[in-house]
Design an enzyme around this catalytic site. Structure first.
Site, PDB file in Angstrom:
ATOM      1  N   MET A  60       0.834  -1.201   0.000  1.00 31.83           N
ATOM      2  CA  MET A  60       0.000   0.000   0.000  1.00 31.83           C
ATOM      3  C   MET A  60       0.872   1.255   0.000  1.00 31.83           C
ATOM      4  O   MET A  60       0.396   2.351   0.297  1.00 31.83           O
ATOM      5  CB  MET A  60      -0.952   0.008   1.193  1.00 31.83           C
ATOM      6  CG  MET A  60      -2.015  -1.065   1.120  1.00 31.83           C
ATOM      7  SD  MET A  60      -3.509  -0.679   2.039  1.00 31.83           S
ATOM      8  CE  MET A  60      -2.862  -0.447   3.691  1.00 31.83           C
ATOM      9  N   HIS A 102       9.169  -3.639   3.424  1.00 32.68           N
ATOM     10  CA  HIS A 102       8.789  -3.753   2.012  1.00 32.68           C
ATOM     11  C   HIS A 102      10.012  -3.971   1.127  1.00 32.68           C
ATOM     12  O   HIS A 102       9.980  -4.774   0.183  1.00 32.68           O
ATOM     13  CB  HIS A 102       8.087  -2.472   1.549  1.00 32.68           C
ATOM     14  CG  HIS A 102       6.821  -2.151   2.249  1.00 32.68           C
ATOM     15  ND1 HIS A 102       6.664  -1.025   3.013  1.00 32.68           N
ATOM     16  CD2 HIS A 102       5.631  -2.815   2.309  1.00 32.68           C
ATOM     17  CE1 HIS A 102       5.443  -0.987   3.501  1.00 32.68           C
ATOM     18  NE2 HIS A 102       4.792  -2.066   3.097  1.00 32.68           N
ATOM     19  N   ASP A 130       2.112  -9.518   8.915  1.00 35.20           N
ATOM     20  CA  ASP A 130       0.686  -9.691   8.645  1.00 35.20           C
ATOM     21  C   ASP A 130       0.355 -11.181   8.603  1.00 35.20           C
ATOM     22  O   ASP A 130      -0.125 -11.704   7.595  1.00 35.20           O
ATOM     23  CB  ASP A 130       0.324  -9.014   7.328  1.00 35.20           C
ATOM     24  CG  ASP A 130       0.617  -7.525   7.352  1.00 35.20           C
ATOM     25  OD1 ASP A 130       0.073  -6.834   8.227  1.00 35.20           O
ATOM     26  OD2 ASP A 130       1.398  -7.054   6.510  1.00 35.20           O
ATOM     27  N   LYS A 151       8.665  -2.804  11.979  1.00 38.26           N
ATOM     28  CA  LYS A 151       8.554  -1.686  11.041  1.00 38.26           C
ATOM     29  C   LYS A 151       7.164  -1.674  10.419  1.00 38.26           C
ATOM     30  O   LYS A 151       6.628  -2.713  10.032  1.00 38.26           O
ATOM     31  CB  LYS A 151       9.631  -1.781   9.967  1.00 38.26           C
ATOM     32  CG  LYS A 151      11.026  -1.444  10.487  1.00 38.26           C
ATOM     33  CD  LYS A 151      12.065  -1.483   9.384  1.00 38.26           C
ATOM     34  CE  LYS A 151      13.453  -1.149   9.916  1.00 38.26           C
ATOM     35  NZ  LYS A 151      13.634   0.286  10.163  1.00 38.26           N
ATOM     36  N   ARG A 184       2.545   2.769   9.573  1.00 37.66           N
ATOM     37  CA  ARG A 184       1.772   3.520  10.566  1.00 37.66           C
ATOM     38  C   ARG A 184       2.622   4.023  11.734  1.00 37.66           C
ATOM     39  O   ARG A 184       2.132   4.814  12.545  1.00 37.66           O
ATOM     40  CB  ARG A 184       0.615   2.664  11.090  1.00 37.66           C
ATOM     41  CG  ARG A 184      -0.503   2.450  10.073  1.00 37.66           C
ATOM     42  CD  ARG A 184      -1.700   1.717  10.685  1.00 37.66           C
ATOM     43  NE  ARG A 184      -2.854   1.742   9.803  1.00 37.66           N
ATOM     44  CZ  ARG A 184      -3.174   0.785   8.942  1.00 37.66           C
ATOM     45  NH1 ARG A 184      -2.388  -0.273   8.837  1.00 37.66           N
ATOM     46  NH2 ARG A 184      -4.253   0.882   8.185  1.00 37.66           N
TER      47      ARG A 184
END
Length: 284
Positions: free
Chosen positions: A30, A37, A150, A184, A187
């Site tokens: 996102m 990432h 996640d 990390k 948000r």
């Protein structure tokens, strides 16, 4: 590196790669990229001929009172970071490009989505599966890369891959942390200075619970220790701390061999998640 914003341009590039018999690695994000990432992208770079990163803040996975409008966005920064780690193609569509019509077919995530994050975010994982399924169809990846942070999302997407027969391999990359243990997250930028100082207590609590569970096999005692640590060390509000069999997300039994210890905690107004996945060698 190429940057594409339309499905038409993306599919033309993917078809050319397939005709050239290239392997494709997909890194769905996102945006507002962080080291986690980039680690996904670097892993994909090492394993594939073509690395595709999607950057799309997906509205269907946000609830009505969540942070869709305020979610951090900085596409020029993200493009530069993606290029720095060897991404070949960034797909950054608009909401209108991904969802040209309201309504239509929707994916229901099932029982795995009713607990943990799904209990307080109804419909969240339906939205996640919706966009991930679209990305899988559009990019036809050989491998798709997700972060362990996640963990529930990974379990649910893995179930979708199995049940819908997506011809791809799921790659799960370990959590990337700050030096003080905080996972990390895009948000983390929301945290004030004092909140940032408290946030590592989530990881500390999970470590305490993990050690307790491995020593005693007592789920309640392990969770109690984690909750107590967060309550003492932070002003945060616990959404959940749970210990479940993984990846089934079912209650731990005597035959459980892999365990997910997961937490979601509000530090100020920011909801942070973290987890630990570990093996119980002989079962309980």
């Amino acid at each position: 590196m190429k940057v594409m914003t339309t499905i038409q341009a993306l599919t033309a590039e993917i078809q050319a790669a397939k005709q050239a018999h290239k392997t494709i690695g997909l890194v769905p994000t996102m945006g507002y990229l962080h080291e986690g990432h980039l680690t996904l992208a670097q892993t994909a770079r090492a394993e594939n001929d073509l690395v595709v990163m999607s950057i799309f803040v997906n509205p269907t996975q946000f609830g009505p009172n969540e942070d869709f409008e305020s979610y951090p966005r900085d596409l020029p920064r993200d493009i530069a970071l993606a290029e720095s780690v060897g991404v070949d193609l960034v797909f950054a569509p608009s909401v209108e490009e991904m969802y040209p019509q309201d309504g239509g077919i929707r994916i229901h995530a099932g029982e795995q989505a009713t607990i943990l994050c799904g209990a307080s975010r109804p419909g969240h994982f339906d939205g996640v599966l919706q966009v991930v399924a679209k990305l899988f169809h559009l990019t036809l990846p050989t491998r798709a890369y997700f972060g362990q942070k996640d963990a529930q999302q990974v379990a649910i997407i893995t179930t979708m891959v199995r049940d819908f027969n997506f011809p791809l391999d799921m790659r799960v990359v370990p959590i990337v942390r700050e030096e003080d243990g905080l996972a990390k997250s895009s948000r983390n930028i929301y945290l004030s200075e004092s909140e940032r100082e408290e946030a590592p207590a989530i990881h500390e609590a999970l470590q305490l619970a993990r050690d307790s569970f491995l020593a005693t096999g007592d789920v309640r005692e392990a969770l109690a220790k984690a909750k107590a640590h967060i309550q003492i060390q932070t002003h945060g509000r616990i959404d959940y701390i749970e210990l479940l069999a993984y990846p089934d997300l079912t209650p731990v039994t005597e035959t459980t061999q892999q365990v997910l210890l997961a937490a979601a905690v509000y530090i100020g107004k920011t909801r942070l998640i973290d987890n630990s996945i570990f093996t119980v060698k002989e079962g309980l």
